[in-house]
Design a protein around this motif. Structure first.
Motif, short mmCIF file in Angstrom:
data_model
loop_
_atom_site.label_atom_id
_atom_site.label_comp_id
_atom_site.label_asym_id
_atom_site.label_seq_id
_atom_site.Cartn_x
_atom_site.Cartn_y
_atom_site.Cartn_z
N LEU A 230 -3.85 -13.88 -24.92
CA LEU A 230 -5.10 -13.28 -25.41
C LEU A 230 -5.00 -12.93 -26.89
O LEU A 230 -5.94 -13.18 -27.66
CB LEU A 230 -5.42 -12.02 -24.59
CG LEU A 230 -5.86 -12.27 -23.15
CD1 LEU A 230 -5.80 -10.98 -22.35
CD2 LEU A 230 -7.26 -12.86 -23.11
N VAL A 231 -3.88 -12.36 -27.30
CA VAL A 231 -3.71 -12.02 -28.71
C VAL A 231 -3.78 -13.27 -29.57
O VAL A 231 -4.41 -13.30 -30.63
CB VAL A 231 -2.37 -11.27 -28.92
CG1 VAL A 231 -2.05 -11.15 -30.40
CG2 VAL A 231 -2.44 -9.88 -28.29
N GLY A 232 -3.13 -14.34 -29.10
CA GLY A 232 -3.16 -15.59 -29.85
C GLY A 232 -4.56 -16.15 -29.99
O GLY A 232 -4.95 -16.63 -31.06
N ALA A 233 -5.36 -16.07 -28.93
CA ALA A 233 -6.72 -16.60 -28.98
C ALA A 233 -7.60 -15.76 -29.89
O ALA A 233 -8.42 -16.31 -30.65
CB ALA A 233 -7.30 -16.64 -27.57
N LEU A 234 -7.45 -14.45 -29.85
CA LEU A 234 -8.32 -13.58 -30.64
C LEU A 234 -7.91 -13.56 -32.12
O LEU A 234 -8.76 -13.44 -33.00
CB LEU A 234 -8.29 -12.17 -30.07
CG LEU A 234 -8.92 -12.01 -28.68
CD1 LEU A 234 -8.69 -10.61 -28.14
CD2 LEU A 234 -10.41 -12.32 -28.71
N ALA A 235 -6.61 -13.67 -32.39
CA ALA A 235 -6.16 -13.65 -33.78
C ALA A 235 -6.53 -14.94 -34.49
O ALA A 235 -6.73 -14.96 -35.71
CB ALA A 235 -4.65 -13.43 -33.83
N GLY A 236 -6.62 -16.03 -33.74
CA GLY A 236 -7.02 -17.30 -34.34
C GLY A 236 -6.08 -17.74 -35.44
O GLY A 236 -4.85 -17.77 -35.28
N ALA A 237 -6.66 -18.06 -36.59
CA ALA A 237 -5.85 -18.54 -37.72
C ALA A 237 -5.32 -17.42 -38.59
O ALA A 237 -4.65 -17.68 -39.60
CB ALA A 237 -6.70 -19.50 -38.56
N ALA A 238 -5.59 -16.16 -38.24
CA ALA A 238 -5.16 -15.04 -39.08
C ALA A 238 -3.64 -14.95 -39.17
O ALA A 238 -3.08 -14.59 -40.21
CB ALA A 238 -5.73 -13.72 -38.55
#
Length: 384
Positions: A71-79
């Motif tokens: 979930l963190v990976g999906a929400l952080a995206g390219a940040a």
């Protein structure tokens, strides 16, 4: 086999729910509020970061920690890249698991350690190793756990895991690590943290909206609501004795679908496969045409099957994180065409209108409820 009569018998469901799974699903909204309060009390709101971390490392055992990393990976995206540190060891027991930092990790990186146990020696060793390298460490764990003492002693940041008043840390770790409540207890403080460091947007009002959406979904999916008007019970009944192919569309739907497949296996003992559209179509296409196809029956039609276990047949579950109307790039029409072209049934689920975080919360909540109902109403459910 699924006992469909049990789905509409709330008292019987409660008697079968020895692990408090329905309670965990129903209390997800309350868990978010408690976890947000713990995050604030731990000082997350007062953090003044000097900049974004170069990368986010996530280490923790089990389905809940894996879901948090996804979930963190999906929400952080390219940040910033989000990397889950996979545990190694000879057994899945807390004392046997070990984690290792990448050789490049250093003072510009962030290490997150979500765990419902906190007694894993491997996580304590990892925290000490991270401290020696100057890596910032943030843990979400039971307040009185060994990991909490280690993180506090190494000048890391500990957020006590949100638990209901009737729960103890030992009970939570042993019986509820895969429950719906565990995900939100671990994930919510990290949302608040990553908002402060600028990797995503999750201010306090957004977390309150998530809690409200979880409460609303629990009202729609609770055990007192009949199957015909309960999306979670309906989905559970549709998936009984099938091989679920969970196809997702949208950034938030991807981790929700992968979590659904994981909890179906862990809680309900039902194998499931998850893939994102449009690549799900070639990846799973042969499953719709082979032995799992609706009409597959390679043996003699006239043989006696009374004593034989029914073969699994594929069923597509299409999860989208927003309505498909007006989205000309949607692969949903192609997914329906492929499934129906092979006489394969399809279940569809999309959230009500809302923010991306609200939509994500609803998808997770409905599918968590569905997995719990399958667990409780299936004769072959995992033993307690």
């Amino acid at each position: 086999m699924l006992d469909e009569t049990l789905l509409d018998a709330p008292d019987a469901l409660a008697l079968a729910d020895h692990r408090g799974l329905l309670r965990g699903a129903a209390a997800a909204g309350a868990r978010v509020r408690t976890a947000a309060r713990h995050a604030a009390e731990a000082g997350i709101a007062q953090l003044r970061p000097e900049g974004r971390p170069r990368s986010v490392l996530v280490a923790g055992p089990g389905t809940a920690a894996a879901g948090v990393a996804d979930l963190v990976g999906a929400l952080a995206g390219a940040a910033a890249p989000v990397i889950r540190l996979q545990p190694t060891g000879v057994a899945p027991a807390a004392g046997a698991l070990r984690w290792a930092l990448p050789g490049w990790a250093g003072s510009v990186d962030l290490l997150l350690m979500p765990t419902t146990d906190g007694a894993e020696p491997g996580l304590a060793l990892l925290a000490e190793q991270a401290y020696r390298r100057g890596i910032t460490v943030v843990a979400v764990a039971p307040r009185q756990s060994p990991l909490a003492e280690t993180v506090n002693g190494s000048r890391g940041l500990l957020v006590p895991m949100a638990m209901a008043p009737h729960e103890t840390a030992d009970e939570y770790a042993e019986t509820l690590a895969a429950s719906p409540g565990a995900l939100w207890a671990l994930f919510t403080p990290l949302l608040a943290l990553l908002d402060r460091v600028g990797l995503l947007e999750a201010p306090p009002e957004a977390l309150e909206q998530v809690a409200d959406r979880l409460d609303h979904t629990a009202e729609r999916c609770g055990p007192a609501i009949a199957t015909y008007s309960n999306p979670a019970k309906t989905l559970a009944a549709e998936l009984a004795d099938t091989l679920p192919l969970v196809w997702t569309e949208g950034e938030a739907a991807g981790p929700a679908g992968r979590r659904f497949a994981a909890v179906l296996a862990e809680l309900a003992g039902l194998p499931a496969l998850a893939a994102e559209l449009p690549e799900a179509l070639p990846a799973h296409g042969m499953l719709l045409a082979g032995d799992y196809a609706a009409g597959a029956d390679p043996d003699d039609f006239f043989r006696d099957r009374v004593e034989e276990q029914q073969a699994l047949r594929a069923r597509v579950v299409l999860l989208r994180d927003r309505p498909a109307e007006g989205n000309v790039l949607s692969a949903a029409p192609a997914a329906r065409e492929l499934a129906l072209g092979h006489d394969t049934a399809i279940s569809e689920l999309e959230p009500e209108e809302g923010t991306p975080l609200e939509n994500l919360a609803e998808l997770i909540a409905v599918t968590d409820f569905a997995a719990v109902y399958l667990c409780l109403a299936t004769a072959a459910r995992v033993p307690d």
